[in-house]
Design a protein around this motif. Sequence first.
Motif, PDB file in Angstrom:
ATOM      1  N   LEU A 385     -31.444 -30.086  33.178  1.00 33.50           N
ATOM      2  CA  LEU A 385     -30.843 -31.404  33.207  1.00 33.50           C
ATOM      3  C   LEU A 385     -31.336 -32.262  32.052  1.00 33.50           C
ATOM      4  N   GLN A 386     -32.625 -32.222  31.800  1.00 33.14           N
ATOM      5  CA  GLN A 386     -33.197 -33.024  30.710  1.00 33.14           C
ATOM      6  C   GLN A 386     -32.711 -32.537  29.348  1.00 33.14           C
ATOM      7  N   ALA A 387     -32.575 -31.209  29.202  1.00 33.49           N
ATOM      8  CA  ALA A 387     -32.069 -30.666  27.937  1.00 33.49           C
ATOM      9  C   ALA A 387     -30.626 -31.106  27.711  1.00 33.49           C
ATOM     10  N   TYR A 388     -29.859 -31.113  28.786  1.00 30.98           N
ATOM     11  CA  TYR A 388     -28.468 -31.531  28.651  1.00 30.98           C
ATOM     12  C   TYR A 388     -28.387 -33.011  28.281  1.00 30.98           C
ATOM     13  N   LYS A 389     -29.233 -33.831  28.908  1.00 26.31           N
ATOM     14  CA  LYS A 389     -29.209 -35.265  28.642  1.00 26.31           C
ATOM     15  C   LYS A 389     -29.587 -35.572  27.193  1.00 26.31           C
ATOM     16  N   ARG A 390     -30.443 -34.732  26.605  1.00 24.00           N
ATOM     17  CA  ARG A 390     -30.838 -34.956  25.205  1.00 24.00           C
ATOM     18  C   ARG A 390     -29.679 -34.643  24.261  1.00 24.00           C
ATOM     19  N   GLN A 391     -28.815 -33.704  24.665  1.00 24.84           N
ATOM     20  CA  GLN A 391     -27.750 -33.251  23.790  1.00 24.84           C
ATOM     21  C   GLN A 391     -26.443 -33.995  24.004  1.00 24.84           C
ATOM     22  N   ARG A 392     -26.286 -34.673  25.089  1.00 24.01           N
ATOM     23  CA  ARG A 392     -24.987 -35.231  25.440  1.00 24.01           C
ATOM     24  C   ARG A 392     -24.640 -36.460  24.610  1.00 24.01           C
ATOM     25  N   SER A 393     -23.368 -36.761  24.578  1.00 23.23           N
ATOM     26  CA  SER A 393     -22.885 -37.954  23.902  1.00 23.23           C
ATOM     27  C   SER A 393     -22.951 -39.133  24.865  1.00 23.23           C
ATOM     28  N   SER A 394     -22.910 -40.330  24.325  1.00 25.05           N
ATOM     29  CA  SER A 394     -22.932 -41.511  25.178  1.00 25.05           C
ATOM     30  C   SER A 394     -21.553 -41.743  25.769  1.00 25.05           C
ATOM     31  N   CYS A 395     -21.510 -42.443  26.907  1.00 21.89           N
ATOM     32  CA  CYS A 395     -20.231 -42.727  27.546  1.00 21.89           C
ATOM     33  C   CYS A 395     -19.363 -43.612  26.660  1.00 21.89           C
ATOM     34  N   VAL A 396     -20.005 -44.501  25.896  1.00 27.04           N
ATOM     35  CA  VAL A 396     -19.259 -45.400  25.007  1.00 27.04           C
ATOM     36  C   VAL A 396     -18.507 -44.595  23.957  1.00 27.04           C
ATOM     37  N   GLU A 397     -19.191 -43.603  23.344  1.00 28.32           N
ATOM     38  CA  GLU A 397     -18.553 -42.771  22.320  1.00 28.32           C
ATOM     39  C   GLU A 397     -17.411 -41.945  22.903  1.00 28.32           C
ATOM     40  N   LEU A 398     -17.648 -41.404  24.108  1.00 35.57           N
ATOM     41  CA  LEU A 398     -16.607 -40.618  24.760  1.00 35.57           C
ATOM     42  C   LEU A 398     -15.389 -41.475  25.085  1.00 35.57           C
ATOM     43  N   GLN A 399     -15.634 -42.714  25.532  1.00 30.52           N
ATOM     44  CA  GLN A 399     -14.527 -43.589  25.876  1.00 30.52           C
ATOM     45  C   GLN A 399     -13.702 -43.942  24.638  1.00 30.52           C
TER      46      GLN A 399
END
Length: 515
Positions: A385-399
């Motif tokens: 979960l922590q590894a995924y959170k480090r790699q993920r995009s922000s919700c603002v960018e996705l929106q």
Amino acid sequence: MADNVIAIYLRLSCEDTDINSKDESNSITNQRNLIMEYIKSDAVLSTYTVREYIDDGISGTRFDREAFEEMMTQVKEGNIQVIITKDYSRLGRDYLEVGRYLEFVFPVLKVRYISVNDNYDSNNFTGATGGMEVAVKNVINMMYSRDASKKVRSARTTLAKAGKFIGPQAPYGYKRSESDKQKLVIDEEPAQVVRLIFEMAIEGKKYKQIARYLNANNIDTRVQYKERHGKKWNHPRNYEIKQWSASAVMNILFNEIYTGTIIYGKTACNAQTGYKSKKMNPDSWIIVENCHEPIVSKQTFEEAHKVINKTTCNRTKKQGSYKKAIIICGCCGKGLANSYGYYKCSCNYDPSKYNCRNVRMKTEEFEAGVMQYIKTTAAGMLEHLQAYKRQRSSCVELQKEIDKLQQMKSKAETQKFQLYDDYTKGIVQRDIMISERTRLTEHIGEIEIELHELESKIQLEQCIDKAGEEETIELLSKMETFDLDLIRQVVKRITMYDDGNIQFEWNVDDFIQVK
């Protein structure tokens, strides 16, 4: 697995006022008719396969309903694509839990949810669940449930003081009168068994000895008797093995209803454990004698208790501390007891048929094994979960990407419409119109696929941001002592089998497994 399946979920609370049918209430029928009409009126949904899940007489404030849990299991396995209810309150009346399913569970499991009367369809919302309107309706449903509970308790108290029977099921040995459903009359076949149990107790037989005798002579239990007579049996636990146990015998011997006396108010709902209850002070009990014909006389009842030499059912735990067992016997499905240094099944079933006696393990060995498995699993989940959170995009960018794609889709749809309009005016030739419309249709399809992927991703991001499970997972990964209260937050059931194997069943979210 069916490609397109709709689950229609129907629920009626025991507090609802229209339970008047033998098998299911008219309210269930009305819910079914409403939903089926909705499905038939939709060109897409009418092509789906429909499955039905019913919880009749179950409160909406709890979510451990048998049919609901079965439906969610099928959803998790990918066998259901759409869930439809009459309204939000049929899904549940706890606004926080309903909101969690709408905002968290359903989106992550990629299941479409429709509430017919609320005009809500999750397909019509992007990363949201209807906003304030849904929240307000859920709060109102919860307040309604609490108010209804108070009114029902008041009405039940009034009936109890009048000597009416208000239990959900007639006790073993009795049935409801045809002329007055709140009056008990003797059901002679099981009543003979009740008398036999008291006679054997007076003879000095112990609970286990009586249970062994009943099982050896193939005498129906309460459940078996009702099922043999085609009667519906609602019970939170549907055990595979249905045999007499020492506790079942004891419950009959200590139930004063067999003397014609009705006692109401022995227990009350415990807010801490939800569906469990706590014992009330005897001074607050409502006791009414001579309410119906007794199966045994008061003298017989007292003689049995003199031999038993036990006037109360002693409990070792404090009031209100009882919680649903999660450590279960793999042979009979009942909770394991932790006593004398062992986790074991205390059921006294015939060892030639059932292996409950072999379901046992030293306490230290069992707890150490469970802790090690949970700690290892939790640590792996936490790291992932922590590894995924480090790699993920922000919700603002996705929106921003979603907004851009929606604009592109809108533009393509406008071009598609304009192209057909030009064709009707003779500005564009037919073959060019068909070619361009095909290209635009494919382009819109590609945009919709990309939109779906981004919307799923942003929903997952929002779930991860909200997930309180991460803190629990971290605590589990560092657990030093066996903490069952902490474990039960994420583990639904731990089953021990007679061969020593242990199986884990996680709660509905499965920690929201991110892949």
